[in-house]
Design a protein around this motif. Structure first.
Motif, PDB file in Angstrom:
ATOM      1  N   ALA A 172       0.834  -1.203   0.000  1.00 21.59           N
ATOM      2  CA  ALA A 172       0.000   0.000   0.000  1.00 21.59           C
ATOM      3  C   ALA A 172       0.868   1.252   0.000  1.00 21.59           C
ATOM      4  N   THR A 173       1.958   1.159   0.837  1.00 22.35           N
ATOM      5  CA  THR A 173       2.873   2.324   0.887  1.00 22.35           C
ATOM      6  C   THR A 173       3.543   2.549  -0.479  1.00 22.35           C
ATOM      7  N   GLN A 174       4.003   1.417  -1.086  1.00 24.56           N
ATOM      8  CA  GLN A 174       4.636   1.534  -2.408  1.00 24.56           C
ATOM      9  C   GLN A 174       3.644   2.046  -3.453  1.00 24.56           C
ATOM     10  N   GLN A 175       2.434   1.506  -3.392  1.00 26.71           N
ATOM     11  CA  GLN A 175       1.417   1.971  -4.331  1.00 26.71           C
ATOM     12  C   GLN A 175       1.143   3.460  -4.153  1.00 26.71           C
ATOM     13  N   GLN A 176       1.082   3.872  -2.896  1.00 26.00           N
ATOM     14  CA  GLN A 176       0.858   5.286  -2.615  1.00 26.00           C
ATOM     15  C   GLN A 176       2.021   6.129  -3.132  1.00 26.00           C
ATOM     16  N   GLN A 177       3.246   5.579  -2.923  1.00 28.36           N
ATOM     17  CA  GLN A 177       4.422   6.309  -3.419  1.00 28.36           C
ATOM     18  C   GLN A 177       4.421   6.392  -4.947  1.00 28.36           C
ATOM     19  N   ARG A 178       4.026   5.229  -5.583  1.00 34.59           N
ATOM     20  CA  ARG A 178       3.952   5.269  -7.058  1.00 34.59           C
ATOM     21  C   ARG A 178       2.926   6.285  -7.543  1.00 34.59           C
TER      22      ARG A 178
END
Length: 367
Positions: free
Chosen positions: A87-93
């Protein structure tokens, strides 16, 4: 297990006691029996409620269950951590993707500014080069104009001097040509007078030989030549005012191993000499054929010996004209005497030599 066996034994003992009492006739009050039964049920329940100590297998099972539960908890924690990380990576992307257009726009803006600056510098350089080239071209044009002016001045001076020299040469050439022409006219008149004296002798001989047709032809020839001389004298020709008389030579021909030059009018006069000679020769040969004169010869003809018909004394020498007149005459005489058209043809009341034969006879070359 041991405790359960003990309890069973206690129950059995109680049952034996009760049975013995009954056999002995001892009456037990009903209430006491009921109380005992209740006490047993209570004890039984308490026994059931008591937890037996786990066995080794149960401990292993409990440990395995605990470990399994711990693994499940760890897996759940790991999945939760992975999900949180994803979720964090998706948010960062998403954040990067949202930031990327702005960054690209900034980069594009910077690149466009750089392109604009380079284009502006290139335009400035091109403008400077064009100005420099225009200045150089203007300077070169001014220099070339100055050179052209000096050249024109030198050319004008040279042309003026050359014109003066040319005028002097032309004046000298005209004086020389005029002198040659005067000499030609004197020789031509002498030739005419000599041929007139010769005609008196030739006419008497023809009458003695009864060559009537040849006599008649030569009288006609003499009359045509005299009439031509009269016509030329009546014109009062002034070669000093004839521009064609002094025009430059543009034809070359050779005769007897020597090369000659003449202009267009001289070339036309030589062609006329060959054609006139062929026409007169054909009539002379035809006259001898009519007279049946066996000792015929074109060289004995008065017209052949005179060879001046058509000559006006200008453009070419009388000897040149007479030579080509005789070349046409002998070919015409052969055709007329033999009644054939090997060298010429008849058209519009005149006999004329063929163009191919004319070219062979004259061999004129323009330059």
């Amino acid at each position: 297990m041991l405790k359960m066996k003990v309890d069973n034994l206690k129950g059995i003992l109680v049952a034996i006691v009760i049975g013995g009492v009954a056999l002995l006739g001892i009456s037990i009050p009903v209430n006491a029996h009921q109380q005992e039964q209740n006490q047993q049920d209570k004890q039984k329940k308490e026994k059931e409620q008591k937890v037996e100590p786990p066995t080794k297998e149960q401990k292993q099972q409990q440990q395995q269950a605990a470990q399994k539960q711990q693994r499940a908890q760890r897996q759940q924690q790991q999945q939760a951590a992975q999900q949180q990380q994803q979720a964090t990576q998706q948010q960062q992307r998403v954040q990067r993707q949202q930031q990327q257009p702005a960054t690209q726009q900034q980069q594009q803006a910077v690149q466009q500014q750089q392109v604009d600056r380079r284009r502006q510098r290139a335009q400035e350089q091109q403008t400077a080069q064009q100005q420099q080239a225009a200045q150089q071209q203007q300077a070169a044009q001014q220099l070339e104009q100055q050179r052209a002016t000096r050249q024109q001045q030198r050319t004008a001076d040279g042309e003026r001097i050359g014109q003066q020299q040319q005028d002097q040469r032309l004046s000298q050439q005209r004086q020389q040509t005029n002198a040659q022409q005067q000499q030609r006219l004197v020789l031509y008149r002498q030739q005419v007078q000599s041929q007139d004296r010769l005609w008196s002798q030739r006419s008497a001989l023809l009458q003695q030989q009864n060559r009537t047709a040849q006599y008649r032809f030569q009288q006609q020839y003499l009359e045509r030549r005299r009439q031509q001389i009269v016509d030329w004298n009546a014109r009062s020709y002034d070669y000093n005012n004839d521009p064609n008389f002094y025009s430059a030579a543009n034809y070359r021909y050779s005769r007897g191993g020597r090369s000659y030059q003449t202009n267009q009018y001289g070339a036309d006069l030589l062609r006329q000499a060959v054609n006139y000679g062929y026409d007169e020769g054909f009539q002379a040969g035809q006259a001898d054929r009519q007279d049946r004169y066996r000792n015929s010869s074109y060289q004995n003809s008065y017209a052949y010996q005179d060879a001046n018909y058509g000559y006006n004394g200008y453009y070419v020498a009388q000897t040149e004209y007479s030579y080509y007149f005789r070349e046409g005459f002998r070919r015409g005489y052969d055709d007329g005497y033999n009644s054939r058209s090997q060298y010429g043809s008849y058209s519009n009341g005149n006999y004329s030599i063929l163009s191919g034969i004319l070219s062979q006879v004259l061999n004129l070359a323009r330059f």
